[in-house]
Design a protein around this motif. Structure first.
Motif, short mmCIF file in Angstrom:
data_model
loop_
_atom_site.label_atom_id
_atom_site.label_comp_id
_atom_site.label_asym_id
_atom_site.label_seq_id
_atom_site.Cartn_x
_atom_site.Cartn_y
_atom_site.Cartn_z
N UNK A 293 0.86 -1.19 0.00
CA UNK A 293 0.00 0.00 0.00
C UNK A 293 0.89 1.23 0.00
N UNK A 294 0.37 2.35 -0.50
CA UNK A 294 1.15 3.59 -0.60
C UNK A 294 0.29 4.77 -0.19
N UNK A 295 0.83 5.64 0.65
CA UNK A 295 0.11 6.84 1.05
C UNK A 295 1.10 7.97 1.30
N UNK A 296 0.75 9.18 0.85
CA UNK A 296 1.54 10.37 1.13
C UNK A 296 0.89 11.10 2.30
N UNK A 297 1.71 11.63 3.20
CA UNK A 297 1.13 12.26 4.39
C UNK A 297 1.99 13.40 4.90
N UNK A 298 1.45 14.13 5.84
CA UNK A 298 2.15 15.21 6.52
C UNK A 298 1.56 15.36 7.92
N UNK A 299 2.41 15.50 8.90
CA UNK A 299 1.90 15.64 10.27
C UNK A 299 1.21 16.99 10.45
N UNK B 238 -9.22 5.98 -2.65
CA UNK B 238 -8.12 5.74 -3.59
C UNK B 238 -7.84 7.03 -4.36
N UNK B 239 -6.57 7.46 -4.38
CA UNK B 239 -6.17 8.66 -5.12
C UNK B 239 -4.85 8.38 -5.83
N UNK B 240 -4.90 8.35 -7.17
CA UNK B 240 -3.70 8.06 -7.97
C UNK B 240 -3.20 9.28 -8.74
N UNK C 53 -1.04 10.86 -2.84
CA UNK C 53 -1.38 9.50 -3.25
C UNK C 53 -1.95 8.71 -2.08
N UNK C 54 -3.02 7.99 -2.32
CA UNK C 54 -3.62 7.07 -1.35
C UNK C 54 -4.03 5.83 -2.13
N UNK C 55 -3.19 4.78 -2.08
CA UNK C 55 -3.40 3.61 -2.93
C UNK C 55 -3.27 2.33 -2.11
N UNK C 56 -4.37 1.75 -1.69
CA UNK C 56 -4.30 0.46 -0.98
C UNK C 56 -3.74 -0.62 -1.90
N UNK C 57 -3.08 -1.61 -1.33
CA UNK C 57 -2.52 -2.70 -2.12
C UNK C 57 -3.60 -3.35 -2.96
N UNK C 58 -3.30 -3.57 -4.25
CA UNK C 58 -4.25 -4.19 -5.14
C UNK C 58 -5.14 -3.22 -5.89
N UNK C 59 -4.95 -1.92 -5.64
CA UNK C 59 -5.80 -0.90 -6.28
C UNK C 59 -5.13 -0.26 -7.48
N UNK C 60 -3.90 -0.66 -7.80
CA UNK C 60 -3.15 -0.06 -8.90
C UNK C 60 -2.78 -1.15 -9.90
#
Length: 360
Positions: free
Chosen positions: A224-230, A256-258, A264-271
């Protein structure tokens, strides 16, 4: 309880724990405490501790991680139910202490282990090398532990848990995108791109390169992949959902955001590789790169755009105790006092020896 004869203390303790778990399961209708392990690693000063504290709802200042640190989280599944436990390990120092992966990745944890890789998006010139070295170190240790467990299972066919090794093998669904073309990480993997607040100010073309490259890597490892900021409550809320999915088995949400323009917010299997497309090669001739495989091609293209810094070079300190990132005011003050006393003792001892030499 077994009779106290030749049993060791550890055997007695194990028997007691097993007895309590069995009795507890009968009393509370079969509710048992779930225990999982999560191992966090990533870029040096990339925000690992800050993200972890936010995911645990702990309002406390973060400190630089010294080597390897352990904490735990607890969460109740409902009213009057046992609290599930998450054992949390955090590796400090970026890639410099990658040998320590053997501590959290062990035969005891392998069955319920997940890995979180946190990469500093604000430093793209160190991103690939950090990612590659840490994932290689973790994967090598995982394969080593699994191999030893399989050997032990073959030599002891009458073991209490003969299916323990098979259950750790990560099997993807038959309809998983590009199932035959990817190389799944041995355990569930979450890649977090940190400091998105800085990254979002980058040139759009550079953001696209980093985003597409991490999408490829995440899909290649079935992660899974996600971009974040505190600094973003919204992004941290979504990051916490992904974390809680690994730590406590909770639902991670369906967002899901590609789009490379957005986080980016991409759960495993969504890309998929078809959605990701080819490497961004506006100024690079792919035929001149001589890549061995698709992953190597993406690496070479990324390195052309963001030449990688040598993350293996470690800053040498004559005395690590004087490293400012590990400062402890009270301890440092006491240490300074003891150093002064030692210097004074050495001077007095030197005078004494000189006096003895003059007398002789």
């Amino acid at each position: 309880m077994p009779k106290i004869s030749s049993d060791t203390l550890w055997e007695l303790a194990a028997a007691e724990v097993h007895s309590r778990e069995t009795e507890g399961g009968e009393e509370d209708g079969g509710d048992t405490v779930s225990e999982r392990s999560v191992f966090l690693m990533g870029s040096k000063a990339g925000g690992k501790t800050s993200i972890l504290l936010r995911c645990l709802d702990r309002d406390e200042p973060s400190k630089p991680t010294l080597a390897m640190e352990y904490t735990f989280g607890r969460r109740a599944r409902g009213h009057n139910t046992p609290k599930d436990i998450a054992h949390l390990w955090e590796l400090g120092g970026g890639t410099s202490l990658s040998d320590l992966v053997q501590i959290p990745i062990s035969p005891a944890s392998i069955k319920s282990l997940s890995v979180i890789l946190i990469l500093d998006l604000s430093k793209p010139n160190a991103l690939w090398e950090t990612m590659e070295k840490l994932l290689q170190a973790a994967q090598a240790q995982l394969e080593k532990v699994l191999s030893k467990a399989q050997q032990a299972q073959r030599t002891k066919p009458g073991a209490k848990h003969p299916t323990a090794v098979q259950s750790t093998a990560r099997v993807l669904p038959k309809d998983y995108p590009d199932r035959e073309l990817i190389s799944p990480f041995p355990v569930p993997l979450l890649i977090i791109g940190s400091k998105y607040d800085i990254f979002q100010e980058f040139d759009s073309d550079k953001k696209k390169v980093v985003s597409k490259t991490l999408r490829f890597v995440a899909h290649y490892y079935a992660a899974s992949l996600i971009f974040t900021s505190i600094k973003s409550e919204s992004l941290m809320s979504k990051t916490k959902s992904f974390f809680s999915h690994l730590a406590f088995g909770l639902d991670r949400g369906k967002t899901v955001s590609c789009d490379s323009i957005k986080p980016l917010i991409i759960p495993a299997g969504s890309d998929s590789f078809s959605q990701i497309g080819s490497p961004p090669t506006t100024d690079v001739d792919i035929t001149s790169l001589h890549a061995k495989n698709p992953k190597d091609l993406w690496k070479k293209v990324y390195d052309r755009i963001f030449p990688q810094e040598n993350t293996s070079e470690q800053r040498e300190l004559k005395d690590p105790a004087k490293d400012p990132q590990y400062s402890e005011p009270q301890i440092d003050a006491m240490r300074a006092q003891k150093d002064q006393e030692l210097d004074q003792y050495k001077r007095n001892a030197a005078k004494s020896w000189k006096g003895l030499e003059l007398e002789t």
